[in-house]
Design a protein around this motif. Sequence first.
Motif, PDB file in Angstrom:
ATOM      1  N   PHE A 121       1.016  -1.219   0.164  1.00 41.80           N
ATOM      2  CA  PHE A 121      -0.077   0.080  -0.087  1.00 41.80           C
ATOM      3  C   PHE A 121       0.943   1.339   0.031  1.00 41.80           C
ATOM      4  O   PHE A 121       1.508   1.429   0.956  1.00 41.80           O
ATOM      5  N   ILE A 122       0.808   2.002  -0.952  1.00 36.11           N
ATOM      6  CA  ILE A 122       1.599   3.381  -1.245  1.00 36.11           C
ATOM      7  C   ILE A 122       0.448   4.473  -1.410  1.00 36.11           C
ATOM      8  O   ILE A 122      -0.432   4.297  -1.609  1.00 36.11           O
ATOM      9  N   PHE A 123       1.067   5.534  -0.807  1.00 36.25           N
ATOM     10  CA  PHE A 123      -0.108   6.850  -0.913  1.00 36.25           C
ATOM     11  C   PHE A 123       0.736   8.037  -1.650  1.00 36.25           C
ATOM     12  O   PHE A 123       2.081   8.465  -1.321  1.00 36.25           O
ATOM     13  N   ALA A 124       0.055   8.371  -2.641  1.00 40.22           N
ATOM     14  CA  ALA A 124       0.756   9.335  -3.442  1.00 40.22           C
ATOM     15  C   ALA A 124      -0.377  10.812  -2.826  1.00 40.22           C
ATOM     16  O   ALA A 124      -1.513  10.757  -2.853  1.00 40.22           O
ATOM     17  N   LEU A 125       0.642  11.703  -2.460  1.00 34.14           N
ATOM     18  CA  LEU A 125       0.148  12.678  -1.629  1.00 34.14           C
ATOM     19  C   LEU A 125      -0.049  13.861  -2.885  1.00 34.14           C
ATOM     20  O   LEU A 125       0.899  14.676  -3.198  1.00 34.14           O
ATOM     21  N   ASN A 126      -1.091  13.993  -3.713  1.00 35.66           N
ATOM     22  CA  ASN A 126      -1.366  14.816  -4.764  1.00 35.66           C
ATOM     23  C   ASN A 126      -1.489  16.141  -4.655  1.00 35.66           C
ATOM     24  O   ASN A 126      -2.199  16.746  -3.522  1.00 35.66           O
ATOM     25  N   LYS A 127      -1.250  17.053  -5.722  1.00 40.41           N
ATOM     26  CA  LYS A 127      -1.550  18.570  -5.448  1.00 40.41           C
ATOM     27  C   LYS A 127      -0.382  19.265  -4.659  1.00 40.41           C
ATOM     28  O   LYS A 127      -0.675  20.267  -4.039  1.00 40.41           O
ATOM     29  N   ILE A 128       0.797  18.696  -4.523  1.00 34.40           N
ATOM     30  CA  ILE A 128       1.687  19.276  -3.856  1.00 34.40           C
ATOM     31  C   ILE A 128       2.175  20.606  -4.462  1.00 34.40           C
ATOM     32  O   ILE A 128       2.842  21.389  -3.641  1.00 34.40           O
ATOM     33  N   ASP A 129       1.944  20.916  -5.577  1.00 37.01           N
ATOM     34  CA  ASP A 129       2.404  21.996  -5.973  1.00 37.01           C
ATOM     35  C   ASP A 129       1.355  23.301  -5.578  1.00 37.01           C
ATOM     36  O   ASP A 129       1.636  24.621  -6.021  1.00 37.01           O
ATOM     37  N   CYS A 130       0.391  22.914  -4.871  1.00 32.64           N
ATOM     38  CA  CYS A 130      -0.519  24.124  -4.247  1.00 32.64           C
ATOM     39  C   CYS A 130       0.073  24.777  -3.210  1.00 32.64           C
ATOM     40  O   CYS A 130      -0.411  25.816  -2.531  1.00 32.64           O
ATOM     41  N   PHE A 131       1.209  24.249  -2.578  1.00 34.18           N
ATOM     42  CA  PHE A 131       2.174  24.800  -1.400  1.00 34.18           C
ATOM     43  C   PHE A 131       3.186  25.540  -1.794  1.00 34.18           C
ATOM     44  O   PHE A 131       3.815  25.410  -3.064  1.00 34.18           O
ATOM     45  N   ASP A 132       3.474  26.429  -1.073  1.00 38.31           N
ATOM     46  CA  ASP A 132       4.593  27.540  -1.401  1.00 38.31           C
ATOM     47  C   ASP A 132       5.711  27.191  -0.618  1.00 38.31           C
ATOM     48  O   ASP A 132       5.552  27.563   0.795  1.00 38.31           O
ATOM     49  N   PRO A 133       6.781  26.638  -1.089  1.00 36.98           N
ATOM     50  CA  PRO A 133       7.927  26.201  -0.051  1.00 36.98           C
ATOM     51  C   PRO A 133       8.739  27.298   0.543  1.00 36.98           C
ATOM     52  O   PRO A 133       9.258  26.994   1.495  1.00 36.98           O
ATOM     53  N   GLU A 134       8.293  28.608  -0.118  1.00 41.15           N
ATOM     54  CA  GLU A 134       9.190  29.870   0.851  1.00 41.15           C
ATOM     55  C   GLU A 134       8.173  30.146   1.950  1.00 41.15           C
ATOM     56  O   GLU A 134       8.680  30.877   2.966  1.00 41.15           O
ATOM     57  N   LYS A 135       6.825  29.937   1.970  1.00 39.24           N
ATOM     58  CA  LYS A 135       6.107  30.213   2.997  1.00 39.24           C
ATOM     59  C   LYS A 135       5.619  29.061   3.889  1.00 39.24           C
ATOM     60  O   LYS A 135       5.219  29.253   5.101  1.00 39.24           O
TER      61      LYS A 135
END
Length: 779
Positions: A329-343
């Motif tokens: 069982f593996i879990f793809a955490l999708n829509k990671i692009d919605c986060f701003d790594p600088e904030k």
Amino acid sequence: MAQRKEKINETQEVKAMEYIGIKYNPYIYEVEILKSSYDLNKQSRTNLIIQKNKDKALHFWYKDLINAISEDFNNKSFKLIFNGRNEEYADILEEVEYLQKKGWGIISELVPLKENRNILKELEIYIKDIVKNAPTELKKELKEKKAIEEFEIAKNSEAEVSVIATMSSGKSTLLNAILGKEILPSKNEACTATICRIKDVDGLKNFRLRAETIDGKVISDWKEINSDDIKKYNEEGNKMGINLFLEGDVPGINSDEMNLILIDTPGPNNSQNTEHKEATYKFIKDTKNNPLVLYVMNATQHGTNDDANLLSEISEIVKNNGKQAEERFIFALNKIDCFDPEKESINTLIENSKEYLRRFGIENPKIFPISAEAAKLVRLRERGEELSRAQRGNLQSYEMNFLPEDDYPGIDTIKYASISEVAKEKLYKEAKEDKIKGLLHYSGITAIEIYIDRYVNKYAKTQKVKDSVNTLKKVVDDAYSEVNLLSGKTSGEIEKIIGQITSIENILKTKGKDKIKEVKDKINAIKGSGKEYGILFNKFEQKFSEIERNFNDTKVSEEKARLIIEEASKDLENLALNIKTSTQKISNEEVRVKANEIINELKRYFYDILGEINLNSELKSVLQNKVELELPSTSNLLREGAYTVKEYAGERYVRTVSRSTWWKPWTWGDEEDIYESVYDNKTYVDLYKIKEQYMDKQKTSIRQAINSNQQDMINKVEELKKESLEKLYEVEKNIEIKMDELKVRAKEQENLLKTKSEFEKTMRNIIMYKNKLDEILNG
């Protein structure tokens, strides 16, 4: 007790502590002790554990092996030198590191096994050669034991990866990214209403499609895919059960030696067809074939009821089925692009997701942060597909956001992916060298594909090889043992062998009768257990009670009643499907376990007889091989005794709400409408009355279904016992025939020597085929 050996030709580090070297062949599940600082005799704990698990893959029992070594050494400080593949050594290393934290002084070392990447192709060539050129005696035995047929069945087996998700997680986008083509509809609503099996066919230029009804009727035969076809079948899938079959070249996955199938399954809230919902539960609970399950989660939101139902089921499987269950069982955490790594901290996001899964009892989840949309756009560009203006703009934006620069960290999905550090370093290196490949790697899709390849190679491929050569190897080894039995023997040695055969025949005619009664009693004592059914029954009662609590009011407003009933409708449907798939799983596993117990009792009976006298080692090997070949495998015994059980099938949910009967959104088999009187233009609903008339009947029905399935399982075990005891006499008769043949052959040894050249040619051929098979399997 194990005796200490003199330590010679060892490094100073090894001399300072106890050591053992073992070799593991993953294709025949064989563990061999290569060297040890203690003399581990046959009765040592280590050898007994190896013998006990000789037909099991190492991932089921490596912890027991390490504990057995420690017991034999009477020491928790020793060195384990493992000669094998990285895949299995990773399990060993994980356990060693765990034990080190517990205070053990254990250390480990890997001696890499040269792996044969083309093993299935080589076996296929070997089979063709043996069918065409092998000695007549060998071909006859292979045909009688259906070894070639068994190979073909195993060769055509499939490695499945089931992709599941709740609504709005981006599952279809992720699959399109893996396919490198926009084939599956992806929009922000429930859009998968069919089950779609996608076969990776390396080298196929375009994707093609076939459509069938659930019962196998062809709707549309193979044709080149049109994106409108999937949309049309999805719309029809909401009204009737449809299965879709796709074939094409999946770019990031190599199916050179495996038939890899990606399965797009409707989530529990995505389909109004109970058969399709049932399929999702079946994939999760399939602990026989162990398909990899890729669970797609929305990184921006967690916590739907549908998530809770599925994750609870996954948790149960992971807790009770060992290492492979944890890894499947593996879990793809999708829509990671919605986060701003600088904030925002991606690390915090990952930890929150892990904590969310831990709440359901999934302690060590395999997490893969991804942007399915970014991956899809890169793959489309790689294939030369035309991108829209918006897609081109998004792709530039993803490059800017994901790829790191001197003063900008980027969105580092590679760091958090559940793959090895070696694999991560390779991805980082390639990302620096190639900007386009870099975005693909940082999107997270490559890590998932690496994991899929590793899982298939570790589990599915080795199982496929094991199944394909199981009987083949026994037949070849048996023929080799027979050649060695009489070859080069003196007349005195031959006379002694004839005497031993006669002794075994006498035991079968005398003591054999008492032993048959003994084995009959042992087999008849084997009973189907009701333990797992009892656990299931308690869970069902608890869940039903939770649903019923909301139905105790006799006067509830229309709006509130609507919400309660619609939620209960969904819960009841999920409960019914859960009960059905759980009873199937329990019955299959219980019957399989009991079939294995029965076969082991039959083996023990024959081995006890062979142990009555001190047999020539080659004769003992021949007769034991004969027992192994004559007795059915567990899977064959089950196949021969195939049966049908009565199973609770649930109710088909109809999602059409009539104004006059809106409080019946599910079909419970009773068409009587429930009405409440209307006062002052306000409608109230008597929920307690609905519970009495409908839910109590449903509860009784499911209880009866559980009891019925349990009884069917017990009946099946009884049937297997009867079949196996009938098999006992058949096997005994065939062994007697074999011994007669051996006596005749031994007495005619002089004649064989007169035709020495022909005999030696047959002997050389059989030895050649045995050595060739061993060479293929040992790499």
